[in-house]
Design a protein around this motif. Structure first.
Motif, PDB file in Angstrom:
ATOM      1  N   ILE B 104       4.890 -12.499  -0.282  1.00 19.14           N
ATOM      2  CA  ILE B 104       5.083 -11.384   0.219  1.00 19.14           C
ATOM      3  C   ILE B 104       4.098 -11.050   1.581  1.00 19.14           C
ATOM      4  O   ILE B 104       2.706 -11.082   1.213  1.00 19.14           O
ATOM      5  N   SER B 106       1.358  -9.941   4.128  1.00 20.85           N
ATOM      6  CA  SER B 106       0.638  -9.017   4.233  1.00 20.85           C
ATOM      7  C   SER B 106       0.309  -8.819   5.885  1.00 20.85           C
ATOM      8  O   SER B 106      -0.293  -7.985   6.202  1.00 20.85           O
ATOM      9  N   CYS B 115       4.701  -6.347   4.827  1.00 16.62           N
ATOM     10  CA  CYS B 115       5.435  -5.418   3.594  1.00 16.62           C
ATOM     11  C   CYS B 115       4.897  -3.945   3.884  1.00 16.62           C
ATOM     12  O   CYS B 115       3.786  -3.528   4.600  1.00 16.62           O
ATOM     13  N   GLN B 117       5.132  -1.684   1.359  1.00 14.68           N
ATOM     14  CA  GLN B 117       4.745  -0.990   0.033  1.00 14.68           C
ATOM     15  C   GLN B 117       5.814   0.016  -0.585  1.00 14.68           C
ATOM     16  O   GLN B 117       5.238   0.922  -1.209  1.00 14.68           O
ATOM     17  N   CYS B 121      11.030  -4.454  -4.488  1.00 14.11           N
ATOM     18  CA  CYS B 121      11.220  -5.719  -4.163  1.00 14.11           C
ATOM     19  C   CYS B 121      12.298  -6.318  -5.133  1.00 14.11           C
ATOM     20  O   CYS B 121      12.933  -7.241  -4.771  1.00 14.11           O
ATOM     21  N   CYS B 125      14.554  -7.451  -0.777  1.00 11.03           N
ATOM     22  CA  CYS B 125      13.339  -6.815   0.111  1.00 11.03           C
ATOM     23  C   CYS B 125      14.203  -6.406   1.773  1.00 11.03           C
ATOM     24  O   CYS B 125      14.506  -7.290   2.392  1.00 11.03           O
ATOM     25  N   ALA B 129       9.942  -8.776   4.179  1.00  9.66           N
ATOM     26  CA  ALA B 129       8.621  -9.091   3.806  1.00  9.66           C
ATOM     27  C   ALA B 129       8.595 -10.166   2.603  1.00  9.66           C
ATOM     28  O   ALA B 129       7.566 -10.965   2.656  1.00  9.66           O
ATOM     29  N   LYS B 130       9.488  -9.950   1.858  1.00  6.86           N
ATOM     30  CA  LYS B 130       9.285 -11.006   0.600  1.00  6.86           C
ATOM     31  C   LYS B 130       9.858 -12.364   1.182  1.00  6.86           C
ATOM     32  O   LYS B 130      10.792 -12.383   1.680  1.00  6.86           O
ATOM     33  N   HIS B 243       3.750  -2.798  -3.518  1.00 12.18           N
ATOM     34  CA  HIS B 243       4.539  -4.255  -3.627  1.00 12.18           C
ATOM     35  C   HIS B 243       4.911  -4.376  -5.274  1.00 12.18           C
ATOM     36  O   HIS B 243       3.839  -4.309  -5.815  1.00 12.18           O
TER      37      HIS B 243
END
Ligand code: SF4
Lengths: 139, 450
Positions: B104, B106, B115, B117, B121, B125, B129-130, B243
């Motif tokens: 994921i 950051s 991500c 948050q 997930c 996503c 981001a994933k 996450h």
């Protein structure tokens, strides 16, 4: 989305009775009837999860004619899947409602910026880094 | 986890990105059970390094539970208030913990955003981001000329007159079956779909199913039996955010200690706890889920709970297996897979031990109550091992390069090839092995007869 028929009036009325037992008034939290759960909130859930309509109708059919508490007890003791469907629909409609969220002080899962000051336990990680290896040596 | 769609299981996975431990490749030598892999950790490590870059992994190097490794492509994601509590507790108890390694972002990375948050997930996503394969690999593969055929269901791998794979039969809608030709066929249909396809493809000279000289196609099915414990805290932690993904993990009990009464071990991962619906629908042990109880549950849980998940290493057993169902069929009339699986005493004993330790962890972190599900039915269960790798064609299905011993231009690049399953999440190892096998295939392409 296909045009599956929504719940008929009789089923909505039955669901409303059950929803009142599932989500009664509790402190600041409104009862299902106070947010008219069996109307727009229910339609919203079924629009998002059309796959729940058929099993919901089936579970309503199975307990039709029983008083709501007795219906819930019957499901609880004999029909775990049916109970789960009913709770998913009712609790889903309930907790998505803005009045309920406000009473819970719950804003929903929101997009946030990641903190700029690290992941949150830097000093403890440094301590852990200084520990001897704990994996088994091979060969 | 099974998902039929572009990106496969990675669309819905939790993106825990873990390397196997060195001991995972030497279970027979070290513990006298199961089998050793024909390769070892050191041989796979460079491919782990490369695959981390391809998927985009956040984390921090220096974990004493692993050999040295290069720094991760991105720093760790925040571990949350719940993670800080557990980390502090483990530090006091002298137990291992480490910030979660996740596929994921950051940071913005690989053309994908970081991500936010939102904690959704496992439904896919929507931020990108994933690191799911529909985002990390397919777009670039298509730019390089790969043709992706969606909604296609393969029914058979076909062979030429010399017994080499030469393509596959498939359907992508109503109408007759189609045949696609290939010089090399790569199977990656999951540890249930892959053996099913090999068994369905029984042909002249392969009446037992393709590549099944050893009789092990579909056998040695391993899962990751999973237990889950919720820790309830008095203090608000906004634990509906974060996450999911692992906030942190613990490998304190991942290696064998025979004094515990079982061999091998388990990996723990700490997660946030979702919104009110998750609290309401959670099977609170021995309690009613409606009426005042529902309100009480949500009140206790929402923003104040964390979740330890424990994945136990299963040992391979030949009777745990996938075969073809004699009655149930798919929409095209081909037999469905049928699973035979019994949870071993070793796995039961392991989970019982772990669940007690998890309770201690949460209590030390300040939880006033815990809710244990000793065996979770609907999650975990990474199916693995049904076409094992090995050097001996009599006791394995694929070789160390994941080519079928019996049909060298047929490769199996999924978790079926696992010899043992470790206690850690399998995606990083499936991917690193696939990269290694693909590199070898490219470098030795000439050796694969056309
Ligand atoms: S929390 Fe999960 S779903 Fe949300 S942006 Fe991060 S990875 Fe994607």
């Amino acid at each position: 989305m296909d045009d599956q028929p929504a719940l008929d009036d009789q089923s909505r009325a039955q669901l409303a009775e059950l929803a009142e037992v599932i989500a009664p008034r509790w402190g600041d939290l409104p009862a299902a009837s106070e947010i008219a759960l069996s109307q727009a909130p229910l339609d919203r859930v079924l629009a998002l999860r059309p796959d729940l309509l058929a099993p919901l109708k089936a579970v309503l059919d199975r307990v039709r004619g029983r008083p709501p508490e007795a219906a819930m007890e019957k499901l609880e003791s004999t029909d775990a899947a049916g109970l789960h469907t009913l709770l998913t629909v009712v609790a889903g409609a309930y907790y998505a409602h803005p009045d309920v969220r406000a009473a819970l002080h719950y804003s929903g899962q929101q997009a946030q910026s990641l903190p700029r000051d690290g992941f949150g336990a830097e000093e403890l990680v440094i301590e852990m880094m200084q520990q001897p290896p704990i994996y088994r040596k091979v060969d | 986890m099974l998902f039929h769609g572009v990106g496969g299981s990675t669309v819905l996975f939790s993106a825990h990105w873990m390397r196997f431990l060195p001991s995972d490749f030497r279970v027979k030598t070290l513990d006298g059970v199961a089998d050793d892999w024909p390769i070892d950790y050191a041989e796979l490590a460079p491919f782990y390094d490369r695959i981390d870059g391809q998927f985009g992994v956040s984390g921090i190097a220096g974990d004493p539970a692993y050999p040295d490794r290069p720094e991760y492509p991105m720093p760790p994601l925040p571990i949350g208030d719940w993670g800080k509590r557990v980390a502090a507790a483990h530090a006091k108890m002298g137990w291992h913990w480490w910030p979660g390694s996740n596929a994921i972002n950051s940071r913005d990375y690989g053309g994908r955003r970081q991500c936010v948050q939102r904690s959704t997930c496992r439904a896919g996503c929507n931020e990108g981001a994933k690191g799911s394969v529909d985002r990390t690999h397919w777009p670039e593969s298509e730019r390089h000329g790969v043709r992706l055929i969606t909604d296609a269901q393969v029914s058979r791998i076909t062979l030429d007159e010399k017994g080499r794979a030469n393509g596959a039969l498939y359907r992508d809608g109503p109408g007759p079956e189609k045949h696609i030709k290939a010089d090399v066929v790569i199977l990656a249909a999951h540890a249930i779909g892959t053996p099913r396809l090999l068994l369905l493809s029984a042909a002249k000279g392969h009446g037992n199913g393709l590549a099944n000289r050893s009789g092990l196609v579909g056998r040695r099915l391993m899962m990751h039996p999973l237990s889950r414990t919720i820790g309830l805290f008095e203090e608000p932690m906004m634990s509906w955010q974060g996450h999911w993904g692992q906030s942190l993990y613990c490998l304190q009990f991942a290696e064998t200690d025979v004094s515990r009464g079982f061999v091998r071990g388990a990996k723990w991962n700490l997660s946030p706890s979702g919104g009110p619906l998750m609290a309401a629908l959670y099977p609170w042990p021995g309690e009613r889920l409606w009426g005042a109880a529902m309100h009480e549950h949500v009140n206790a849980w929402l923003g104040r709970a964390a979740i330890w998940g424990v994945t136990a290493e299963d040992l391979p057993e030949v009777e745990n297996r996938v075969d073809l169902d004699p009655e149930l069929c798919d929409r095209y009339g081909d037999p469905a897979p049928r699973l035979h699986y019994t949870l071993s005493q070793n796995s039961r004993d392991m989970l019982a031990f772990m669940n007690q330790r998890v309770e201690e962890s949460f209590r030390a972190a300040g939880a006033y109550r815990t809710l244990l599900r000793p065996l979770v039915a609907e999650a975990g269960w990474h199916a693995l091992g049904t076409c094992r790798m090995g050097d001996d064609p009599e006791t394995s299905v694929v070789d160390r390069w994941q080519r079928c011993h019996d049909i060298p231009n047929l490769l199996i690049l999924d978790g079926s090839a696992f010899v043992t399953c470790s206690s850690v999440n399998p995606s990083a190892t499936i991917s690193a092995l696939a990269l290694r096998a693909a590199d070898h295939l490219v470098n030795h392409r000439r050796d694969v007869a056309r």
